[in-house]
Design a protein around this motif. Sequence first.
Motif, PDB file in Angstrom:
ATOM      1  N   LEU A   1       6.408  -7.123   4.485  1.00  0.00           N
ATOM      2  CA  LEU A   1       5.637  -7.983   5.385  1.00  0.00           C
ATOM      3  C   LEU A   1       4.150  -7.897   5.061  1.00  0.00           C
ATOM      4  O   LEU A   1       3.452  -8.922   4.995  1.00  0.00           O
ATOM      5  N   ALA A   2       3.663  -6.674   4.851  1.00  0.00           N
ATOM      6  CA  ALA A   2       2.247  -6.511   4.510  1.00  0.00           C
ATOM      7  C   ALA A   2       1.934  -7.174   3.179  1.00  0.00           C
ATOM      8  O   ALA A   2       0.861  -7.768   2.990  1.00  0.00           O
ATOM      9  N   GLY A   3       2.877  -7.104   2.244  1.00  0.00           N
ATOM     10  CA  GLY A   3       2.666  -7.753   0.961  1.00  0.00           C
ATOM     11  C   GLY A   3       2.595  -9.265   1.090  1.00  0.00           C
ATOM     12  O   GLY A   3       1.710  -9.910   0.520  1.00  0.00           O
TER      13      GLY A   3
ATOM     14  N   ALA B   1       0.394  -3.598  -5.665  1.00  0.00           N
ATOM     15  CA  ALA B   1       1.499  -4.277  -6.342  1.00  0.00           C
ATOM     16  C   ALA B   1       2.660  -3.321  -6.583  1.00  0.00           C
ATOM     17  O   ALA B   1       3.832  -3.714  -6.499  1.00  0.00           O
ATOM     18  N   ARG B   2       2.335  -2.056  -6.861  1.00  0.00           N
ATOM     19  CA  ARG B   2       3.390  -1.056  -7.075  1.00  0.00           C
ATOM     20  C   ARG B   2       4.182  -0.812  -5.788  1.00  0.00           C
ATOM     21  O   ARG B   2       5.413  -0.729  -5.812  1.00  0.00           O
ATOM     22  N   GLU B   3       3.500  -0.708  -4.670  1.00  0.00           N
ATOM     23  CA  GLU B   3       4.184  -0.491  -3.390  1.00  0.00           C
ATOM     24  C   GLU B   3       5.135  -1.633  -3.081  1.00  0.00           C
ATOM     25  O   GLU B   3       6.243  -1.425  -2.572  1.00  0.00           O
ATOM     26  N   ILE B   4       4.713  -2.847  -3.369  1.00  0.00           N
ATOM     27  CA  ILE B   4       5.561  -4.015  -3.122  1.00  0.00           C
ATOM     28  C   ILE B   4       6.738  -4.020  -4.094  1.00  0.00           C
ATOM     29  O   ILE B   4       7.883  -4.275  -3.704  1.00  0.00           O
ATOM     30  N   ALA B   5       6.468  -3.699  -5.350  1.00  0.00           N
ATOM     31  CA  ALA B   5       7.512  -3.781  -6.383  1.00  0.00           C
ATOM     32  C   ALA B   5       8.658  -2.816  -6.109  1.00  0.00           C
ATOM     33  O   ALA B   5       9.829  -3.172  -6.282  1.00  0.00           O
TER      34      ALA B   5
ATOM     35  N   TRP C   1       4.430   6.761   4.588  1.00  0.00           N
ATOM     36  CA  TRP C   1       5.769   7.107   4.141  1.00  0.00           C
ATOM     37  C   TRP C   1       5.897   6.729   2.667  1.00  0.00           C
ATOM     38  O   TRP C   1       5.050   6.014   2.128  1.00  0.00           O
ATOM     39  N   PRO C   2       6.948   7.162   2.001  1.00  0.00           N
ATOM     40  CA  PRO C   2       7.161   6.742   0.612  1.00  0.00           C
ATOM     41  C   PRO C   2       7.722   5.323   0.577  1.00  0.00           C
ATOM     42  O   PRO C   2       8.828   5.077   1.042  1.00  0.00           O
ATOM     43  N   ALA C   3       6.960   4.394   0.053  1.00  0.00           N
ATOM     44  CA  ALA C   3       7.471   3.036  -0.115  1.00  0.00           C
ATOM     45  C   ALA C   3       8.592   3.057  -1.147  1.00  0.00           C
ATOM     46  O   ALA C   3       8.517   3.756  -2.159  1.00  0.00           O
TER      47      ALA C   3
END
Length: 337
Positions: free
Chosen positions: A226-228, A243-247, A301-303
């Motif tokens: 959602l944040a992405g 971008a890494r968190e979203i990926a 938290w760990p995405a």
Amino acid sequence: MIFRRKAFLGAVSAFENAVRTHDADAAERAFAQLHAVYAKAGDGEFREAGPRLAALLDDVPQGPRAMAAVITGACVERGADAAACAPGVLAGAQEAFAAAEAFCARWAETGGGELPDPENDALDDEVVARTGYEQAIGWWTLPQWEMASVAVLNAKAVRQGSGGKAGLLARVERVAEASGHEFKCLAYALRVLDDEPLVVLHRESGTGYAMRMSGLGDNFQLHTLLAGALIAGGQVSGDAPSAREIAVCRDAPGQTPTTGVFNLVGADGGWIWNEGTPSDIAVVDGVRLLVLDPPPYQRGWPAGRLFPGMHGDLVLERVLDAREAADWFAKVAPAKG
């Protein structure tokens, strides 16, 4: 490689023949060989073996059936057709959880006490006498059935094509309630939504968004996506995930630290916990309705993905116009102080 192919697929063929001719001794020998060599097989062998093993599951004796299902699940994880393998695996899981439900009932009827731990305790004659053999085997093999079932449920085609998911989930929940064991992986996998419409309201800006989600194992994953979509996508202000968190919440391997930027809230004003699943979001007028409020405290938290083998997706389909957003806001409770 030729030797390993002969060893693995030869063991599969021997197991097939023994099961179909009801030769218990040969089946036991072939299964032991299958278990010994499958880890060294190549992807092509797994692709061939998975559907063949899945087709046998209904005829395999109750004890080794669960381990055969685990090997079938391993084949799926290495490229076997999940849709072809899923019916046998999920039907076996249904039977095992039905037996386990009876096991829990009989255990309570015969004095109760702490239930045996399937992963650490041996199945002995006293337990069988209390509950019955089939019921005890059902209970003892639940960890294997959970593992095999999640392996096939990683595939969207299986999740969308399996008409028995609701029944299996109901059994899992009843056994969890009776036993105190969570079976979280299987329960969460059975709750995953695909191509599910979602209306999201951002309370601070008064804006609304029509979205669609698939393959999200929990609300931690949903939160980051959602944040992405909304912050990194330029729709609302805030600290965007990288971008890494979203990926890693979509299809990239691994995990990476992230920080929450919203408080997920239902239409009734109740919090939608990150630890839950998107299925916790209530349906309002035919669509799941979610409100985003500012976070009451900072939380990280760990995405990543609860199910590493399951690809997740959250798509922004359109921005609601002001009137449509206002209509949806009229259906939700005010923000809590």
